[in-house]
Design an enzyme around this catalytic site. Structure first.
Site, PDB file in Angstrom:
ATOM      1  N   ASP A  17       2.384   9.939   5.421  1.00 48.18           N
ATOM      2  CA  ASP A  17       3.034  10.913   4.551  1.00 48.18           C
ATOM      3  C   ASP A  17       3.564  10.208   3.303  1.00 48.18           C
ATOM      4  O   ASP A  17       2.881   9.353   2.767  1.00 48.18           O
ATOM      5  CB  ASP A  17       4.137  11.664   5.312  1.00 48.18           C
ATOM      6  CG  ASP A  17       5.285  10.762   5.744  1.00 48.18           C
ATOM      7  OD1 ASP A  17       5.049   9.572   6.047  1.00 48.18           O
ATOM      8  OD2 ASP A  17       6.429  11.249   5.801  1.00 48.18           O
ATOM      9  N   GLY A  25      11.005   4.880   7.577  1.00 46.35           N
ATOM     10  CA  GLY A  25      12.162   5.719   7.839  1.00 46.35           C
ATOM     11  C   GLY A  25      12.820   5.334   9.152  1.00 46.35           C
ATOM     12  O   GLY A  25      12.197   4.717  10.023  1.00 46.35           O
ATOM     13  N   GLU A  35       1.542   5.062  10.949  1.00 48.44           N
ATOM     14  CA  GLU A  35       2.171   6.241  11.548  1.00 48.44           C
ATOM     15  C   GLU A  35       1.447   6.759  12.784  1.00 48.44           C
ATOM     16  O   GLU A  35       2.064   7.392  13.651  1.00 48.44           O
ATOM     17  CB  GLU A  35       2.271   7.363  10.512  1.00 48.44           C
ATOM     18  CG  GLU A  35       3.323   7.146   9.446  1.00 48.44           C
ATOM     19  CD  GLU A  35       2.866   6.205   8.341  1.00 48.44           C
ATOM     20  OE1 GLU A  35       3.679   5.903   7.446  1.00 48.44           O
ATOM     21  OE2 GLU A  35       1.699   5.766   8.359  1.00 48.44           O
ATOM     22  N   GLY A  71       7.932   4.747   4.802  1.00 50.41           N
ATOM     23  CA  GLY A  71       8.827   5.137   3.731  1.00 50.41           C
ATOM     24  C   GLY A  71       8.953   4.098   2.634  1.00 50.41           C
ATOM     25  O   GLY A  71       9.173   4.438   1.463  1.00 50.41           O
TER      26      GLY A  71
END
Length: 366
Positions: free
Chosen positions: A150, A70, A142, A119
């Site tokens: 996630d 992201g 992350e 992402g």
């Protein structure tokens, strides 16, 4: 201005069409922003209902990356500018898109060339045909920016053998194509030079029969012709060691084993160092989320991840992690808690507390 996501329809010999989606933000390694997520979700939804579209081919522009994650710099800046609603809007749309791909009624090919992180991992995970190439590098790093795996990572990594998923979450270790294939995170290895051939073969195919079979036949043909070029798997080599370190009764014991690890293997050493220098709060959150997500559905995982991700951005180490790694690039993050033992239990509870109070989870209608 060039669109950051491009959509093309390729006509097939049988009168159908292949939908081609290209992430087109090459300078940022095709990192996803909110506008890109909106476009992707809208197009996937539209093509889902379009009877002419028989297959989706998802790729990234350029040679370096499918998608590096992201656009966390923009997300951080939005919050610094006072827009505290930005994280919720971004993550809700991202998770809706990922879930749509997981449940998509048409075959989806994800061409995972180059960097596949964060992402990008989420986009690829739901595809039916998850292709890695000779240049693929996959990771969920992350912990280095104050987040946790996630985009469904709590569900996907939990299902890997020998608790390798937990090792990936804590160490951000980099996987080569052989690692990805060994773990099932990818299911086809095809040399990147064949990309145009795959698209041409999809156009030449007869789509009057079962669309998944047609897609499989095309993809498998090129996979069979690439089989000899797969590199060596570090995950396979170190599987037993990883399993021993991760299979402990408590988190402190896992960290103790990582600290005690002595190795001359540069891949293992890098993984160990990231685990010991990343955000302690993120590490604890990732560990707790893994435990909570072991036996729940993918839908429930996305709902719980929405809680965590918003809280990580607004109340966790995210803003400091992004600053240190991607904005100032001093690589000297001042984490809220230096060691996992120093993370208060009440802080962990806060991270898992829905930021919308008694209201329904925004993803309750997935």
């Amino acid at each position: 201005m060039t669109e950051k996501v491009q959509f093309d329809r390729l006509d097939t010999a049988s009168g159908h069409q292949v939908g081609v989606i290209t992430l087109n933000a090459e300078r940022s390694l095709n990192s996803l922003n909110k506008a890109m997520l909106d476009s992707l979700y809208e197009q996937f939804s539209e093509w889902q209902e379009d009877s002419k579209i028989v297959c989706i081919f998802l790729q990234g522009a350029g040679e370096k990356a499918f998608c590096a994650g992201g656009d966390v710099r923009s997300l951080r800046q939005s919050v610094l500018d006072g827009d505290t609603s930005a994280p919720g809007q971004f993550f809700e749309k991202e998770y809706r898109l990922d879930y749509l791909i997981h449940t998509y009624p048409k075959p989806v090919i994800c061409w995972g060339n180059g960097v596949i992180m964060g992402g990008g991992f989420g986009l690829m995970a739901g595809a039916d045909f998850r292709v890695v190439t000779d240049t693929s590098v996959m990771a969920m790093p992350e912990i280095t920016i104050g987040l946790y795996p996630d985009v469904g990572g709590s569900w996907i990594l939990n299902r890997l053998p020998a608790k390798i998923g937990l090792f990936m979450a804590l160490t951000g270790c980099r996987l080569n194509p052989a690692d990805a294939m060994y773990l099932g995170l990818a299911n086809r290895f095809i040399d990147h030079a064949f990309r145009k051939n795959v698209l041409e073969s999809l156009q030449e195919a007869d789509w009057s029969g079962d669309h998944y079979q047609v897609t499989s036949d095309v993809v498998q043909y090129y996979a069979d012709n690439s089989a000899g070029w797969l590199p060596y798997s570090k995950i396979r080599e170190h599987r037993d060691l990883i399993a021993r370190m991760m299979d402990k009764s408590n988190f402190s014991a896992i960290i103790a084993d990582l600290k005690a690890l002595e190795t001359e293997d540069s891949w293992l050493e890098q993984a160990r160092n990231i685990a010991l220098t990343g955000s302690a709060l993120s590490a604890v959150v990732a560990y707790e989320q893994f435990k909570k997500s072991r036996y729940v559905s993918l839908k429930e995982v996305f709902q719980s991840e929405l809680v965590l991700s918003i809280n990580c951005v607004l109340k966790g180490d995210f803003q400091e992690g992004v600053r240190a790694l991607l904005v100032d690039k001093d690589n000297q993050p001042q984490w809220a808690y230096p060691l996992i033992e120093e993370v208060p239990r009440e802080k962990v509870v806060e991270m898992f507390t829905p930021p919308w109070g008694e209201s329904a989870n925004p993803l309750s209608n997935l």
